[in-house]
Write an enzyme that holds these catalytic residues in place. Structure first.
Site, mmCIF file in Angstrom:
data_model
loop_
_atom_site.group_PDB
_atom_site.id
_atom_site.type_symbol
_atom_site.label_atom_id
_atom_site.label_comp_id
_atom_site.label_asym_id
_atom_site.label_seq_id
_atom_site.Cartn_x
_atom_site.Cartn_y
_atom_site.Cartn_z
ATOM 1 N N ASP A 137 0.844 -1.192 0.000
ATOM 2 C CA ASP A 137 0.000 0.000 0.000
ATOM 3 C C ASP A 137 0.879 1.241 0.000
ATOM 4 O OD1 ASP A 137 -2.391 1.355 -0.056
ATOM 5 O OD2 ASP A 137 -2.616 1.394 2.120
ATOM 6 N N TYR A 139 1.102 5.724 -0.499
ATOM 7 C CA TYR A 139 0.669 6.903 0.270
ATOM 8 C C TYR A 139 0.762 8.076 -0.710
ATOM 9 C CZ TYR A 139 0.722 9.523 4.821
ATOM 10 O OH TYR A 139 0.461 10.302 5.927
ATOM 11 N N HIS A 144 -3.689 13.876 1.217
ATOM 12 C CA HIS A 144 -3.863 12.975 2.358
ATOM 13 C C HIS A 144 -2.643 13.058 3.284
ATOM 14 C CE1 HIS A 144 -4.904 9.425 4.694
ATOM 15 N NE2 HIS A 144 -3.780 8.843 4.342
ATOM 16 N N ARG A 153 1.947 16.549 13.186
ATOM 17 C CA ARG A 153 3.139 17.428 13.178
ATOM 18 C C ARG A 153 2.749 18.746 12.525
ATOM 19 N NH1 ARG A 153 4.521 12.649 10.965
ATOM 20 N NH2 ARG A 153 4.267 13.601 8.915
ATOM 21 N N GLU A 209 -10.324 3.567 4.164
ATOM 22 C CA GLU A 209 -9.507 4.411 3.289
ATOM 23 C C GLU A 209 -9.908 4.105 1.855
ATOM 24 O OE1 GLU A 209 -5.325 3.870 4.292
ATOM 25 O OE2 GLU A 209 -5.507 5.356 5.902
ATOM 26 N N GLU A 211 -9.267 3.834 -1.796
ATOM 27 C CA GLU A 211 -8.055 3.703 -2.605
ATOM 28 C C GLU A 211 -8.368 3.007 -3.924
ATOM 29 O OE1 GLU A 211 -4.728 2.121 -0.465
ATOM 30 O OE2 GLU A 211 -5.354 3.026 1.439
ATOM 31 N N ASP A 243 -8.952 0.109 2.436
ATOM 32 C CA ASP A 243 -7.907 -0.255 3.395
ATOM 33 C C ASP A 243 -8.415 0.095 4.801
ATOM 34 O OD1 ASP A 243 -5.542 -0.759 4.736
ATOM 35 O OD2 ASP A 243 -4.615 1.137 4.165
ATOM 36 N N ARG A 247 -7.511 3.505 13.830
ATOM 37 C CA ARG A 247 -6.618 4.655 14.057
ATOM 38 C C ARG A 247 -5.973 4.649 15.433
ATOM 39 N NH1 ARG A 247 -5.608 5.645 8.941
ATOM 40 N NH2 ARG A 247 -7.429 6.357 7.772
ATOM 41 N N GLN A 250 -3.279 2.123 15.420
ATOM 42 C CA GLN A 250 -2.207 2.659 14.566
ATOM 43 C C GLN A 250 -1.348 3.687 15.313
ATOM 44 O OE1 GLN A 250 -3.778 4.340 10.946
ATOM 45 N NE2 GLN A 250 -1.787 4.740 10.046
ATOM 46 N N TYR A 254 2.593 2.415 15.500
ATOM 47 C CA TYR A 254 3.214 2.638 14.189
ATOM 48 C C TYR A 254 4.681 3.049 14.218
ATOM 49 C CZ TYR A 254 3.343 7.798 13.825
ATOM 50 O OH TYR A 254 3.637 9.116 13.972
ATOM 51 N N LYS A 263 -3.926 -2.327 10.321
ATOM 52 C CA LYS A 263 -4.318 -2.380 8.913
ATOM 53 C C LYS A 263 -4.550 -3.803 8.413
ATOM 54 C CE LYS A 263 -3.192 2.002 7.563
ATOM 55 N NZ LYS A 263 -4.006 2.862 6.689
ATOM 56 N N THR A 267 -8.742 -6.043 4.203
ATOM 57 C CA THR A 267 -8.683 -5.094 3.093
ATOM 58 C C THR A 267 -9.709 -5.583 2.072
ATOM 59 O OG1 THR A 267 -6.312 -4.776 3.450
ATOM 60 C CG2 THR A 267 -7.193 -4.038 1.334
ATOM 61 N N THR A 370 -4.811 6.345 0.452
ATOM 62 C CA THR A 370 -6.049 7.125 0.500
ATOM 63 C C THR A 370 -6.040 8.230 -0.553
ATOM 64 O OG1 THR A 370 -6.075 6.745 2.861
ATOM 65 C CG2 THR A 370 -7.540 8.459 2.024
ATOM 66 N N GLU A 384 -9.600 12.160 8.153
ATOM 67 C CA GLU A 384 -9.502 13.499 7.562
ATOM 68 C C GLU A 384 -10.848 14.217 7.557
ATOM 69 O OE1 GLU A 384 -6.961 13.759 3.760
ATOM 70 O OE2 GLU A 384 -7.303 11.637 4.100
HETATM 71 MN MN MN Z 1 -3.982 2.846 3.003
#
Ligand code: MN
Length: 436
Positions: A137, A139, A144, A153, A209, A211, A243, A247, A250, A254, A263, A267, A370, A384
């Site tokens: 997968d 990104y 996103h 951040r 997600e 995708e 996906d 959260r 994660q 992560y 994840k 899927t 995503t 989001e």
């Molecule tokens: Mn994904």
């Protein structure tokens, strides 16, 4: 482009003539099971019908290249067809298209042709179309990545590598399921920022997600890379991918190695694979980089990729809660995004993935990540859309959602349209959430 893309071409299959994801210009591949047809086998969608490709072969009308392709279509996965290569996929598409045209010689010669080669979709079960050996997968949506990055951040949303290489992680192939498969809410370690230790509990941050996935047809041997110029000829086609993501799991797990149990519990993929050839009328230039962005390194750049590396697929997500179903309310669309907003093209992702000699096998899958756009309504996940739960969605029943609740169904759709061409669609990618 060839005669299979001709928007004037119509089929004798009546349901392929009106509003449908599957006009004669599309002809996506899948695998179906139907009582009258024996073991699971390869089919092609046309209107509300499925073409039994093996039955087409028995008509004795296919040329050599298409017949070779049709000969592996009595199998329960597309891998064998994928392995044959583009010449065979294309020949089969051309001949099935001809067989289905309104002025098809076969149809004029045999008024029972429909009974011989068609199965109503309503009488068939659509299965996972491919035996996926490996799944990656990416990104690839800069929108996103910027949105998610800014939640964690705020001063530095995009990490320094983002514009130099397509970021990805290795997903898990064993938990890929076809559309319609219920998804059980996973349990995992959740750690509240205010407590010292995590708890083991059902996720409270279940998300989807939106995708698009790309099935690789022809692989490459270990140690060999696929140059960007040769990447697309090995791609069989695209599907929709959900996906599913937890959260809260994660957030805790992560660092430093990336997504893992947040994840790999499920899927979902759509059952129909729209071939790259069918998408030919919808090719667009690669994402236009802002001035000041670095140019891609040479192994991720080609003139063809700059001019036609993009695919203009629109993707939509709808939700339907148990409460909405009980009230007889229709699903509610919550977002609409475009693959055109992806920073990296499929060819760049594939070339990058093999640039170190990593091998692909027929049926391997990589997904875009995503798909989010610049607008608020183009955000392809709840993280989001609700900004980590700070701005919950309100549904027609008055229910609100920060993340998915038990009983919620996520419905994804995709389509391509452009003036002067026939609109084609991807069908649906659905899944309902079961309690932990
Ligand atoms: Mn994904």
């Amino acid at each position: 482009m060839n005669e299979t893309h001709d928007p004037r071409r119509i089929s004798w299959v009546e349901s392929a003539q009106g509003t449908t994801d599957f006009p004669i210009q599309n002809l996506p591949f899948g695998v179906f099971r139907s009582d009258g047809r024996g073991d699971p086998r390869v089919g092609i969608a046309i209107g509300d019908q499925i073409v039994d490709v093996s039955a087409c072969a028995h008509l004795g009308r296919l040329g050599e290249s298409a017949a070779t392709a049709a000969a592996v279509c009595d199998l329960p996965v597309l891998n064998h067809l994928m392995e044959l290569g583009r010449e065979h996929w294309s020949a089969l598409r051309r001949e099935v298209s001809l067989l289905l045209t309104a002025d098809s010689p076969a149809f004029r010669a045999d008024s029972r042709l429909g009974e011989k080669i068609l199965v109503p979709k309503s009488e068939a079960e659509l299965l996972l179309p491919v035996r996926v050996g490996d799944y990656t997968d990416f990104y690839a949506s800069v929108h996103h990545a910027t949105n998610v990055g800014s939640m964690f951040r705020p001063d530095n949303p995009l990490l320094p590598n983002y514009k130099w290489l397509p970021i990805g992680y290795h997903g898990r192939a064993s938990s890929i399921v076809p559309s319609g498969t219920p998804v059980r809410r996973p349990q995992g370690q959740l750690k509240d920022p205010n407590s010292d230790a995590p708890v083991f509990a059902p996720t409270r941050g279940l998300d989807y997600e939106m995708e698009v996935g790309c099935f690789v047809g022809g692989g490459n041997a270990l140690g060999n890379s696929v140059p960007i110029e040769a990447a697309e000829e090995r791609m069989f086609g695209l599907c929709l991918v959900n996906d599913w993501s937890a959260r809260d799991i994660q957030t805790w797990e992560y660092q430093p190695l990336g997504p893992f149990l947040a994840k790999n519990f499920a899927t979902t993929v759509s059952p129909w694979v729209v071939t790259l050839e069918a998408l030919e009328p919808f090719r667009i230039p690669a994402f236009e980089r802002a001035s000041g962005d670095p140019a891609p390194l040479p192994h991720l750049d080609s003139r063809a990729n700059r001019e036609r590396g993009g695919v203009d697929v629109t993707v939509e997500v709808s939700l339907c809660t148990a409460g909405m179903r009980d009230a007889g309310l229709p699903e509610q669309r919550v977002s609409r995004g475009r693959m055109a907003d992806l920073y990296w093209t499929l060819a760049q992702m594939f070339a990058h993935h093999t640039s170190n000699g990593c091998n692909f096998q027929p049926g391997d899958l990589f997904a875009t990540g995503t798909i989010s756009g610049p607008g608020k309504d183009a955000r392809g996940c709840l993280l989001e859309l609700t900004w980590r739960g700070a701005e919950p969605l309100t549904l027609p029943t008055g229910e609100t959602r920060k993340f998915l609740e038990d009983g919620d169904e996520v419905i994804m759709r995709g389509y391509c349209e452009r003036p002067g061409t026939a609109r084609i669609g991807f069908g649906e990618c659905r899944g309902v959430v079961l309690p932990a």
